[in-house]
Motif scaffolding. Structure first.
Motif, PDB file in Angstrom:
ATOM      1  N   ARG A 334       0.808  -1.230   0.000  1.00  0.00           N
ATOM      2  CA  ARG A 334       0.000   0.000   0.000  1.00  0.00           C
ATOM      3  C   ARG A 334       0.838   1.275   0.000  1.00  0.00           C
ATOM      4  NH1 ARG A 334      -4.230  -2.156  -2.216  1.00  0.00           N
ATOM      5  NH2 ARG A 334      -5.557  -3.422  -0.823  1.00  0.00           N
ATOM      6  N   LEU A 335       2.157   1.146  -0.122  1.00  0.00           N
ATOM      7  CA  LEU A 335       2.970   2.345  -0.287  1.00  0.00           C
ATOM      8  C   LEU A 335       2.676   2.974  -1.644  1.00  0.00           C
ATOM      9  CD1 LEU A 335       6.443   1.166   1.077  1.00  0.00           C
ATOM     10  CD2 LEU A 335       4.930   2.852   2.133  1.00  0.00           C
ATOM     11  N   LEU A 336       2.733   4.277  -1.710  1.00  0.00           N
ATOM     12  CA  LEU A 336       2.484   4.974  -2.975  1.00  0.00           C
ATOM     13  C   LEU A 336       3.580   4.607  -3.980  1.00  0.00           C
ATOM     14  CD1 LEU A 336       1.497   8.532  -1.687  1.00  0.00           C
ATOM     15  CD2 LEU A 336      -0.034   6.742  -2.513  1.00  0.00           C
ATOM     16  N   SER A 337       3.170   4.252  -5.171  1.00  0.00           N
ATOM     17  CA  SER A 337       4.133   3.896  -6.219  1.00  0.00           C
ATOM     18  C   SER A 337       4.871   5.138  -6.699  1.00  0.00           C
ATOM     19  CB  SER A 337       3.410   3.235  -7.391  1.00  0.00           C
ATOM     20  OG  SER A 337       2.567   4.171  -8.045  1.00  0.00           O
ATOM     21  N   LYS A 338       5.985   4.907  -7.383  1.00  0.00           N
ATOM     22  CA  LYS A 338       6.753   6.028  -7.934  1.00  0.00           C
ATOM     23  C   LYS A 338       5.903   6.829  -8.919  1.00  0.00           C
ATOM     24  CE  LYS A 338      11.092   5.375  -8.889  1.00  0.00           C
ATOM     25  NZ  LYS A 338      12.373   4.969  -9.534  1.00  0.00           N
ATOM     26  N   ARG A 339       5.114   6.125  -9.729  1.00  0.00           N
ATOM     27  CA  ARG A 339       4.265   6.807 -10.702  1.00  0.00           C
ATOM     28  C   ARG A 339       3.219   7.680  -9.994  1.00  0.00           C
ATOM     29  NH1 ARG A 339      -0.679   6.041 -13.154  1.00  0.00           N
ATOM     30  NH2 ARG A 339      -0.839   6.837 -15.296  1.00  0.00           N
ATOM     31  N   THR A 340       2.621   7.154  -8.903  1.00  0.00           N
ATOM     32  CA  THR A 340       1.628   7.926  -8.157  1.00  0.00           C
ATOM     33  C   THR A 340       2.271   9.154  -7.524  1.00  0.00           C
ATOM     34  OG1 THR A 340       0.325   5.952  -7.694  1.00  0.00           O
ATOM     35  CG2 THR A 340      -0.044   7.847  -6.267  1.00  0.00           C
ATOM     36  N   LEU A 341       3.472   8.998  -6.991  1.00  0.00           N
ATOM     37  CA  LEU A 341       4.185  10.132  -6.405  1.00  0.00           C
ATOM     38  C   LEU A 341       4.464  11.206  -7.456  1.00  0.00           C
ATOM     39  CD1 LEU A 341       6.660   8.221  -4.078  1.00  0.00           C
ATOM     40  CD2 LEU A 341       4.939   9.872  -3.324  1.00  0.00           C
ATOM     41  N   HIS A 342       4.815  10.790  -8.643  1.00  0.00           N
ATOM     42  CA  HIS A 342       5.062  11.752  -9.725  1.00  0.00           C
ATOM     43  C   HIS A 342       3.774  12.485 -10.094  1.00  0.00           C
ATOM     44  CE1 HIS A 342       8.873   9.392 -11.133  1.00  0.00           C
ATOM     45  NE2 HIS A 342       9.103  10.164 -10.087  1.00  0.00           N
ATOM     46  N   LEU A 343       2.662  11.733 -10.144  1.00  0.00           N
ATOM     47  CA  LEU A 343       1.373  12.366 -10.450  1.00  0.00           C
ATOM     48  C   LEU A 343       0.983  13.373  -9.371  1.00  0.00           C
ATOM     49  CD1 LEU A 343      -0.733   9.349 -11.793  1.00  0.00           C
ATOM     50  CD2 LEU A 343       0.070  11.334 -13.095  1.00  0.00           C
ATOM     51  N   LEU A 344       1.252  13.043  -8.117  1.00  0.00           N
ATOM     52  CA  LEU A 344       0.953  13.980  -7.033  1.00  0.00           C
ATOM     53  C   LEU A 344       1.864  15.208  -7.106  1.00  0.00           C
ATOM     54  CD1 LEU A 344       0.402  11.464  -4.105  1.00  0.00           C
ATOM     55  CD2 LEU A 344      -1.320  12.950  -5.146  1.00  0.00           C
ATOM     56  N   GLY A 345       3.097  14.999  -7.505  1.00  0.00           N
ATOM     57  CA  GLY A 345       3.980  16.150  -7.703  1.00  0.00           C
ATOM     58  C   GLY A 345       3.440  17.084  -8.764  1.00  0.00           C
ATOM     59  N   ILE A 346       2.967  16.497  -9.850  1.00  0.00           N
ATOM     60  CA  ILE A 346       2.439  17.277 -10.976  1.00  0.00           C
ATOM     61  C   ILE A 346       1.114  17.942 -10.634  1.00  0.00           C
ATOM     62  CG2 ILE A 346       1.486  17.080 -13.319  1.00  0.00           C
ATOM     63  CD1 ILE A 346       3.569  14.804 -13.763  1.00  0.00           C
ATOM     64  N   ASN A 347       0.197  17.177 -10.056  1.00  0.00           N
ATOM     65  CA  ASN A 347      -1.179  17.653  -9.886  1.00  0.00           C
ATOM     66  C   ASN A 347      -1.488  18.251  -8.519  1.00  0.00           C
ATOM     67  OD1 ASN A 347      -2.108  16.787 -12.515  1.00  0.00           O
ATOM     68  ND2 ASN A 347      -1.964  14.694 -11.747  1.00  0.00           N
ATOM     69  N   PHE A 348      -0.657  17.941  -7.522  1.00  0.00           N
ATOM     70  CA  PHE A 348      -0.891  18.468  -6.174  1.00  0.00           C
ATOM     71  C   PHE A 348       0.101  19.576  -5.821  1.00  0.00           C
ATOM     72  CE2 PHE A 348       0.308  17.936  -1.579  1.00  0.00           C
ATOM     73  CZ  PHE A 348      -0.741  18.690  -1.077  1.00  0.00           C
ATOM     74  N   ILE A 349       1.389  19.246  -5.819  1.00  0.00           N
ATOM     75  CA  ILE A 349       2.408  20.198  -5.377  1.00  0.00           C
ATOM     76  C   ILE A 349       2.490  21.418  -6.286  1.00  0.00           C
ATOM     77  CG2 ILE A 349       4.884  20.549  -5.048  1.00  0.00           C
ATOM     78  CD1 ILE A 349       3.789  18.988  -2.825  1.00  0.00           C
ATOM     79  N   VAL A 350       2.688  21.185  -7.580  1.00  0.00           N
ATOM     80  CA  VAL A 350       2.938  22.300  -8.507  1.00  0.00           C
ATOM     81  C   VAL A 350       1.762  23.284  -8.577  1.00  0.00           C
ATOM     82  CG1 VAL A 350       3.355  22.884 -10.927  1.00  0.00           C
ATOM     83  CG2 VAL A 350       4.693  21.077  -9.827  1.00  0.00           C
ATOM     84  N   PRO A 351       0.515  22.833  -8.762  1.00  0.00           N
ATOM     85  CA  PRO A 351      -0.595  23.800  -8.776  1.00  0.00           C
ATOM     86  C   PRO A 351      -0.756  24.549  -7.450  1.00  0.00           C
ATOM     87  CG  PRO A 351      -1.284  21.730  -9.761  1.00  0.00           C
ATOM     88  CD  PRO A 351       0.036  21.476  -9.117  1.00  0.00           C
ATOM     89  N   LEU A 352      -0.479  23.865  -6.335  1.00  0.00           N
ATOM     90  CA  LEU A 352      -0.578  24.525  -5.023  1.00  0.00           C
ATOM     91  C   LEU A 352       0.453  25.633  -4.904  1.00  0.00           C
ATOM     92  CD1 LEU A 352      -2.123  24.284  -2.264  1.00  0.00           C
ATOM     93  CD2 LEU A 352      -0.160  22.948  -1.471  1.00  0.00           C
TER      94      LEU A 352
END
Length: 430
Positions: A334-352
């Protein structure tokens, strides 16, 4: 030849027509001194234009249509906003038109005057059956123009997301910790469950979750219960505990009714992306990050920092379950995959970050967003494949996010003539 009105706009804007011995349809000599500024709102298409008509200077607006009769078809003859039009630019003149006061409007017909190269390029552009209309021209477009368009589309994409974030800023009276919490939930919905995830975050505010920062099981009970996931038939001991704790704190904190189960989407969703699993991962992150926004702005600079922050492991129960009281056939990571972490970087961190920079009027946040995206590998999806198929290969997420922006904002709606690449394609050879 068939074309859209935006083609005539481009012809006027870039003056791609023969101007020697220029006259109106009534034979009056015409000289163009200033084309005006394109208006993307209500009213005439170009404002603050300057022409010389039959030796006299005129200052005002320019309206553009395919046919002269479009003036009446669009109702301009009764609209006082068009009284300041000094020139009507059309492809084909088919009737006389007038302003609201009855005076005739000088008309310039472009048919037979547009440069042949421009007509050929436009025809070639719109006649292709390829997904990217400019595919046949891309090899001829300079890299600097492509990069400039990617940056522009990326910024427009970020601005749209920033508008969503600013709505939450307004709703929380500028509480950026609460905003970051809500945006995190929205992004953890991964599109299919983004709306109910945001609703959950609004109904279970961050201040209540932080009260139990050292009690992750209570945090999970609050969120699972408010999501409506605790009310299972034949509950196991863990689910019974979740329900009992939620009911206690629901009364204590005067929480609203739990989200109705039908608001969540499980059909055609992989078990690893079930909202119940995602909530367990959120609890793992939040229990280790009691001041989320502060951490995101001060501790995160590159993807490896985000990976360190978001690699928290959910409760062991979720290794063997994908919903409460519903066991999985074999243990799951259940750890976040590398791909999911990248998506969160793109869609969560950067827009924030981008939204915060716009809110504080600090330009350095924009560059921080760009640097972060360049630290993330290029995405792979059907949109990116359309670009790589034409030998346009992205290097990182900055490029791929720009490509997605170009596709959604320009390619799909066929706004080629508003795109720098399309504009470059249209221009005549020297």
């Amino acid at each position: 030849m068939h074309f859209r009105e935006d083609f005539i706009h481009a012809i006027w804007r870039y003056q791609y027509f023969e101007k020697r011995e220029l006259t109106t349809v009534s034979g009056l000599p015409l000289a163009i001194k200033k084309i005006g500024f394109q208006n993307f709102h209500e009213g005439p298409d170009f404002s603050e234009a300057h022409i010389i008509l039959d030796g006299m200077d005129f200052f005002g607006s320019v309206e553009v249509h395919i046919k002269t009769s479009d003036w009446n078809a669009h109702g301009h003859e009764n609209d006082k906003n068009y009284d300041a039009v000094i020139l009507h630019v059309v492809w084909d003149h088919d009737t006389e038109v007038s302003r609201k006061d009855g005076t005739t409007i000088p008309t310039l017909a472009l048919k037979g005057r547009v440069f042949l190269d421009v007509l050929r390029n436009y025809q070639r552009l719109i006649s292709t059956r390829k997904r990217l209309l400019c595919s046949d021209f891309l090899s001829e477009v300079k890299p600097i123009i492509k990069f400039s368009m990617l940056e522009r589309a990326l910024v427009e994409r970020l601005q749209k997301k920033a508008q969503l974030i600013h709505q939450e800023v307004h709703a929380t009276a500028g509480d950026w910790e609460e905003v970051a919490y809500r945006w995190l939930f929205y992004c953890f919905g991964f599109k299919v469950n983004s709306t109910p995830m945001l609703k959950l975050a609004r109904e279970m505010p961050y201040r209540l979750v932080k009260k139990h920062a050292d009690q992750p099981l209570i945090q999970e009970a609050l969120l699972m219960g408010q999501a409506g996931f605790c009310y299972q038939e034949n509950p196991d001991d863990y689910t019974f505990f979740m329900k009992r704790e939620y009911e206690f704190y629901r009364k204590k904190y005067h929480l609203p009714e739990a989200i109705y189960p039908s608001e969540w989407k499980f059909m055609r969703v992989r078990p690893g992306n079930y909202p119940s699993v995602r909530i367990s991962q959120l609890v793992a992150i939040l229990s280790n990050s009691p001041n989320l926004f502060s951490l995101l702005t001060h501790e995160v600079r590159k993807v490896s920092d985000l990976r360190q922050l978001f690699r928290a492991k959910p409760n062991g129960y979720w290794e063997y379950h994908y919903q409460l009281s519903k066991a999985s056939g074999k243990p799951q990571n259940r750890l976040l995959s590398k791909r999911t972490l990248h998506l969160l970087g793109i869609n969560f961190i950067v827009p924030l970050w981008y939204a915060y920079g716009k809110y504080t009027d600090e330009a350095e946040w924009r560059e921080r967003c760009f640097d972060f995206l360049q630290d993330i590998p290029a995405e792979e999806n059907r949109i990116i494949s359309a670009f790589t198929k034409e030998n346009w290969h992205p290097e990182n997420a900055f490029d791929t996010q720009g490509m997605i922006g170009v596709h959604h904002l320009y390619c799909s709606p066929k706004k080629c003539l508003e795109c720098k690449i399309g504009q470059n394609v249209l221009r005549p050879s020297k």
